[in-house]
Scaffold this motif. Structure first.
Motif, PDB file in Angstrom:
ATOM      1  N   THR A  19       0.876  -1.124   0.104  1.00 52.54           N
ATOM      2  CA  THR A  19      -0.003  -0.125  -0.144  1.00 52.54           C
ATOM      3  C   THR A  19       0.896   1.222  -0.052  1.00 52.54           C
ATOM      4  O   THR A  19       1.940   1.518   0.831  1.00 52.54           O
ATOM      5  N   ASP A  29      -6.006   0.662   6.270  1.00 53.58           N
ATOM      6  CA  ASP A  29      -5.791   0.237   4.794  1.00 53.58           C
ATOM      7  C   ASP A  29      -6.817  -0.904   4.268  1.00 53.58           C
ATOM      8  O   ASP A  29      -6.739  -1.912   4.093  1.00 53.58           O
ATOM      9  N   GLY A  32      -5.611  -2.293   0.761  1.00 46.99           N
ATOM     10  CA  GLY A  32      -4.834  -3.454   1.088  1.00 46.99           C
ATOM     11  C   GLY A  32      -5.711  -4.813   1.738  1.00 46.99           C
ATOM     12  O   GLY A  32      -5.302  -5.908   1.514  1.00 46.99           O
ATOM     13  N   GLY A 140      -5.793   3.538  -5.465  1.00 48.97           N
ATOM     14  CA  GLY A 140      -5.946   3.202  -4.164  1.00 48.97           C
ATOM     15  C   GLY A 140      -7.455   2.896  -3.511  1.00 48.97           C
ATOM     16  O   GLY A 140      -7.644   2.487  -2.497  1.00 48.97           O
TER      17      GLY A 140
END
Length: 180
Positions: A19, A29, A32, A140
């Motif tokens: 990440t 996260d 992730g 992301g």
């Protein structure tokens, strides 16, 4: 399209998740986490997981380290693929690639267009190969990670997928480096 040959045996690959973020820790996260869950649900092995700052040299160094690690077959990064000044993940990946998988970004854009329309043009998702290791850079967002895994990587990282897949050619990715 799911083209799984059930007569073939599944071969798990070892995946490292990176990440890229200046602000997130493991507890925040979600992208992730999404990738880890999908990798493991598919039967693959989580080889490693790290969070690293949006620094080109640091990202490239981590990618190279995993490419040198025999316990890692695939690296998937999330974050830093946009257009802002701090988005340097794509450049770091390209610093490491021996060969770029040009169609990965194209197919990702096609998948994204179905979900987010023309906003897909803002993604610079990319894939490549270095030292016999596959590397993929995803946006992301959790949605982008789900889309990339569910629509592309889940199939290409499954040895049973036909007519071809990334796993079946893994033994030949570094053939140019072997002595003749």
């Amino acid at each position: 399209m799911n083209r799984i040959d059930e007569d073939k045996e599944f071969i798990p690959v070892r995946v490292a998740i990176l990440t890229v973020s200046d602000t997130r820790g493991l507890s925040e996260d979600r992208s992730g986490d999404t990738l880890v869950q999908r990798v493991e649900a598919a039967g693959h092995l989580l080889a490693d997981r790290k969070i690293i700052r949006d620094e080109r040299d640091e990202i490239a160094a981590q990618l190279r380290a995993w490419c040198e690690d025999e316990a890692v077959d695939v690296v998937i990064s999330t974050g830093g693929t946009g257009l802002t000044g701090r988005d340097v993940t794509v450049e770091a990946h390209r610093d490491v690639y021996e060969k770029e998988i040009d169609a990965f970004g194209t197919v990702f854009t096609m998948v994204s267009m179905q979900k987010i329309g023309t906003s897909a043009v803002q993604s610079r998702a990319t894939g490549g190969v270095a030292n016999g290791t596959y590397l993929f850079a995803l946006p992301g967002s959790t949605g982008a990670c789900k889309d990339a895994w569910d629509e592309i990587l889940k199939y290409q990282l499954d040895y049973r997928h036909r007519p071809c897949n990334f796993v079946e050619i893994m033994p030949r990715l570094d053939e140019h480096m072997r002595r003749k």
